[in-house]
Design a protein around this motif. Sequence first.
Motif, PDB file in Angstrom:
ATOM      1  N   TRP A   9       4.457 -17.337  -9.194  1.00  0.00           N
ATOM      2  CA  TRP A   9       3.959 -15.997  -9.497  1.00  0.00           C
ATOM      3  C   TRP A   9       2.497 -16.038  -9.895  1.00  0.00           C
ATOM      4  O   TRP A   9       2.108 -16.923 -10.634  1.00  0.00           O
ATOM      5  CB  TRP A   9       4.782 -15.364 -10.619  1.00  0.00           C
ATOM      6  N   PRO A  10       1.689 -15.092  -9.499  1.00  0.00           N
ATOM      7  CA  PRO A  10       2.046 -14.044  -8.530  1.00  0.00           C
ATOM      8  C   PRO A  10       2.072 -14.627  -7.119  1.00  0.00           C
ATOM      9  O   PRO A  10       1.359 -15.569  -6.804  1.00  0.00           O
ATOM     10  CB  PRO A  10       0.920 -13.027  -8.670  1.00  0.00           C
ATOM     11  N   PRO A  11       2.918 -14.053  -6.275  1.00  0.00           N
ATOM     12  CA  PRO A  11       2.960 -14.542  -4.902  1.00  0.00           C
ATOM     13  C   PRO A  11       1.731 -14.065  -4.125  1.00  0.00           C
ATOM     14  O   PRO A  11       0.995 -13.195  -4.585  1.00  0.00           O
ATOM     15  CB  PRO A  11       4.224 -13.877  -4.335  1.00  0.00           C
ATOM     16  N   THR A  12       1.545 -14.628  -2.965  1.00  0.00           N
ATOM     17  CA  THR A  12       0.546 -14.086  -2.054  1.00  0.00           C
ATOM     18  C   THR A  12       0.928 -12.624  -1.839  1.00  0.00           C
ATOM     19  O   THR A  12       2.114 -12.308  -1.692  1.00  0.00           O
ATOM     20  CB  THR A  12       0.607 -14.844  -0.716  1.00  0.00           C
ATOM     21  N   PRO A  13      -0.019 -11.709  -1.854  1.00  0.00           N
ATOM     22  CA  PRO A  13       0.350 -10.309  -1.652  1.00  0.00           C
ATOM     23  C   PRO A  13       1.239 -10.132  -0.411  1.00  0.00           C
ATOM     24  O   PRO A  13       1.016 -10.749   0.629  1.00  0.00           O
ATOM     25  CB  PRO A  13      -0.993  -9.599  -1.485  1.00  0.00           C
ATOM     26  N   ILE A  14       2.237  -9.300  -0.570  1.00  0.00           N
ATOM     27  CA  ILE A  14       3.171  -9.000   0.509  1.00  0.00           C
ATOM     28  C   ILE A  14       2.644  -7.776   1.234  1.00  0.00           C
ATOM     29  O   ILE A  14       2.402  -6.732   0.619  1.00  0.00           O
ATOM     30  CB  ILE A  14       4.580  -8.712  -0.053  1.00  0.00           C
ATOM     31  N   ARG A  15       2.463  -7.893   2.529  1.00  0.00           N
ATOM     32  CA  ARG A  15       1.922  -6.785   3.322  1.00  0.00           C
ATOM     33  C   ARG A  15       2.986  -6.250   4.266  1.00  0.00           C
ATOM     34  O   ARG A  15       3.686  -7.014   4.921  1.00  0.00           O
ATOM     35  CB  ARG A  15       0.704  -7.256   4.107  1.00  0.00           C
ATOM     36  N   THR A  16       3.092  -4.933   4.286  1.00  0.00           N
ATOM     37  CA  THR A  16       3.952  -4.254   5.247  1.00  0.00           C
ATOM     38  C   THR A  16       3.037  -3.443   6.157  1.00  0.00           C
ATOM     39  O   THR A  16       1.811  -3.537   6.059  1.00  0.00           O
ATOM     40  CB  THR A  16       4.967  -3.316   4.538  1.00  0.00           C
ATOM     41  N   GLU A  17       3.627  -2.626   6.978  1.00  0.00           N
ATOM     42  CA  GLU A  17       2.822  -1.794   7.872  1.00  0.00           C
ATOM     43  C   GLU A  17       1.833  -0.910   7.100  1.00  0.00           C
ATOM     44  O   GLU A  17       0.692  -0.737   7.497  1.00  0.00           O
ATOM     45  CB  GLU A  17       3.738  -0.918   8.731  1.00  0.00           C
ATOM     46  N   ARG A  18       2.278  -0.362   5.945  1.00  0.00           N
ATOM     47  CA  ARG A  18       1.429   0.578   5.207  1.00  0.00           C
ATOM     48  C   ARG A  18       1.135   0.183   3.763  1.00  0.00           C
ATOM     49  O   ARG A  18       0.328   0.835   3.108  1.00  0.00           O
ATOM     50  CB  ARG A  18       2.109   1.960   5.178  1.00  0.00           C
ATOM     51  N   LEU A  19       1.801  -0.838   3.265  1.00  0.00           N
ATOM     52  CA  LEU A  19       1.737  -1.147   1.838  1.00  0.00           C
ATOM     53  C   LEU A  19       1.308  -2.580   1.561  1.00  0.00           C
ATOM     54  O   LEU A  19       1.430  -3.448   2.423  1.00  0.00           O
ATOM     55  CB  LEU A  19       3.113  -0.932   1.193  1.00  0.00           C
ATOM     56  N   VAL A  20       0.883  -2.785   0.321  1.00  0.00           N
ATOM     57  CA  VAL A  20       0.661  -4.126  -0.216  1.00  0.00           C
ATOM     58  C   VAL A  20       1.426  -4.180  -1.536  1.00  0.00           C
ATOM     59  O   VAL A  20       1.308  -3.272  -2.369  1.00  0.00           O
ATOM     60  CB  VAL A  20      -0.833  -4.413  -0.456  1.00  0.00           C
ATOM     61  N   LEU A  21       2.210  -5.244  -1.718  1.00  0.00           N
ATOM     62  CA  LEU A  21       2.879  -5.506  -2.989  1.00  0.00           C
ATOM     63  C   LEU A  21       2.177  -6.711  -3.598  1.00  0.00           C
ATOM     64  O   LEU A  21       2.037  -7.747  -2.934  1.00  0.00           O
ATOM     65  CB  LEU A  21       4.366  -5.824  -2.786  1.00  0.00           C
ATOM     66  N   ARG A  22       1.728  -6.563  -4.837  1.00  0.00           N
ATOM     67  CA  ARG A  22       0.926  -7.612  -5.470  1.00  0.00           C
ATOM     68  C   ARG A  22       1.140  -7.558  -6.970  1.00  0.00           C
ATOM     69  O   ARG A  22       1.724  -6.624  -7.502  1.00  0.00           O
ATOM     70  CB  ARG A  22      -0.552  -7.413  -5.139  1.00  0.00           C
ATOM     71  N   GLY A  23       0.639  -8.580  -7.645  1.00  0.00           N
ATOM     72  CA  GLY A  23       0.641  -8.584  -9.098  1.00  0.00           C
ATOM     73  C   GLY A  23      -0.334  -7.547  -9.624  1.00  0.00           C
ATOM     74  O   GLY A  23      -1.247  -7.118  -8.922  1.00  0.00           O
ATOM     75  N   SER A  24      -0.147  -7.152 -10.886  1.00  0.00           N
ATOM     76  CA  SER A  24      -1.021  -6.123 -11.456  1.00  0.00           C
ATOM     77  C   SER A  24      -2.379  -6.705 -11.837  1.00  0.00           C
ATOM     78  O   SER A  24      -2.532  -7.902 -12.061  1.00  0.00           O
ATOM     79  CB  SER A  24      -0.371  -5.465 -12.670  1.00  0.00           C
ATOM     80  N   GLU A  25      -3.347  -5.802 -11.924  1.00  0.00           N
ATOM     81  CA  GLU A  25      -4.722  -6.135 -12.292  1.00  0.00           C
ATOM     82  C   GLU A  25      -5.216  -5.080 -13.274  1.00  0.00           C
ATOM     83  O   GLU A  25      -4.617  -4.011 -13.406  1.00  0.00           O
ATOM     84  CB  GLU A  25      -5.610  -6.140 -11.042  1.00  0.00           C
ATOM     85  N   ALA A  26      -6.319  -5.360 -13.922  1.00  0.00           N
ATOM     86  CA  ALA A  26      -6.872  -4.418 -14.892  1.00  0.00           C
ATOM     87  C   ALA A  26      -7.155  -3.053 -14.254  1.00  0.00           C
ATOM     88  O   ALA A  26      -6.977  -2.017 -14.899  1.00  0.00           O
ATOM     89  CB  ALA A  26      -8.140  -4.994 -15.523  1.00  0.00           C
ATOM     90  N   ARG A  27      -7.537  -3.027 -12.990  1.00  0.00           N
ATOM     91  CA  ARG A  27      -7.855  -1.745 -12.330  1.00  0.00           C
ATOM     92  C   ARG A  27      -6.637  -0.827 -12.191  1.00  0.00           C
ATOM     93  O   ARG A  27      -6.773   0.356 -11.891  1.00  0.00           O
ATOM     94  CB  ARG A  27      -8.470  -1.997 -10.955  1.00  0.00           C
ATOM     95  N   ASP A  28      -5.434  -1.356 -12.433  1.00  0.00           N
ATOM     96  CA  ASP A  28      -4.202  -0.577 -12.289  1.00  0.00           C
ATOM     97  C   ASP A  28      -3.786   0.132 -13.577  1.00  0.00           C
ATOM     98  O   ASP A  28      -2.867   0.947 -13.564  1.00  0.00           O
ATOM     99  CB  ASP A  28      -3.043  -1.489 -11.852  1.00  0.00           C
ATOM    100  N   ARG A  29      -4.445  -0.163 -14.677  1.00  0.00           N
ATOM    101  CA  ARG A  29      -3.985   0.328 -15.978  1.00  0.00           C
ATOM    102  C   ARG A  29      -3.828   1.842 -16.017  1.00  0.00           C
ATOM    103  O   ARG A  29      -2.825   2.363 -16.489  1.00  0.00           O
ATOM    104  CB  ARG A  29      -4.921  -0.133 -17.090  1.00  0.00           C
ATOM    105  N   SER A  30      -4.798   2.588 -15.543  1.00  0.00           N
ATOM    106  CA  SER A  30      -4.723   4.052 -15.619  1.00  0.00           C
ATOM    107  C   SER A  30      -3.554   4.593 -14.806  1.00  0.00           C
ATOM    108  O   SER A  30      -2.929   5.590 -15.180  1.00  0.00           O
ATOM    109  CB  SER A  30      -6.038   4.695 -15.169  1.00  0.00           C
ATOM    110  N   VAL A  31      -3.225   3.942 -13.707  1.00  0.00           N
ATOM    111  CA  VAL A  31      -2.092   4.399 -12.893  1.00  0.00           C
ATOM    112  C   VAL A  31      -0.776   4.058 -13.598  1.00  0.00           C
ATOM    113  O   VAL A  31       0.168   4.839 -13.555  1.00  0.00           O
ATOM    114  CB  VAL A  31      -2.146   3.816 -11.472  1.00  0.00           C
TER     115      VAL A  31
END
Length: 175
Positions: A9-31
């Motif tokens: 962890w965290p894994p390499t980001p997982i990419r789909t056709e429209r999405l990315v699944l990834r570990g959290s980062e400081a830029r995500d806090r407000s969301v």
Amino acid sequence: MTDLGPVSWPPTPIRTERLVLRGSEARDRSVFVELLASADVHTYLGGPRPLAELECELPAAPERWPGSFVVEADGAMIGQLLLRRAPAHARPAAAGKVDLGYMLLPRAWGQGYAGEACAAALDWLTAALPGEPVVLHTQTANARSMRLAAKLGFTEVERFEAWDAEQWLGIRCPA
């Protein structure tokens, strides 16, 4: 909930056709604050948390632990997906199994993102922990989650009353 076990962890980001699944980062806090304070998001999850409490308590990079994925579309966080091991005191059918959970911002609802993100995370889990069964809880009143659970291959184990509502527990066994 407890640790997933021996996963990188965290894994390499997982990419789909429209999405990315990834570990959290400081830029995500407000969301994360927006997601956790949303009454709409928490209709079936026990209610939102107070905004002031979240602003004070959330760390700079929230939810940085194995199994917590940020769901991103078009470069912006739209939700969170969770894979965590249910504790021993959980429902007997769920205890010790990996539990799938997800939350998306209302503006991302109705576009198939939840199904796409969950399917990708389940594929990742199958590769990381082969043979691992997965459980999913939802309120029976949450028709969208009930439909998604069926689409993802979860089958009903039991229904029970908790938090003043009928709950549904399903399991998805490895192929």
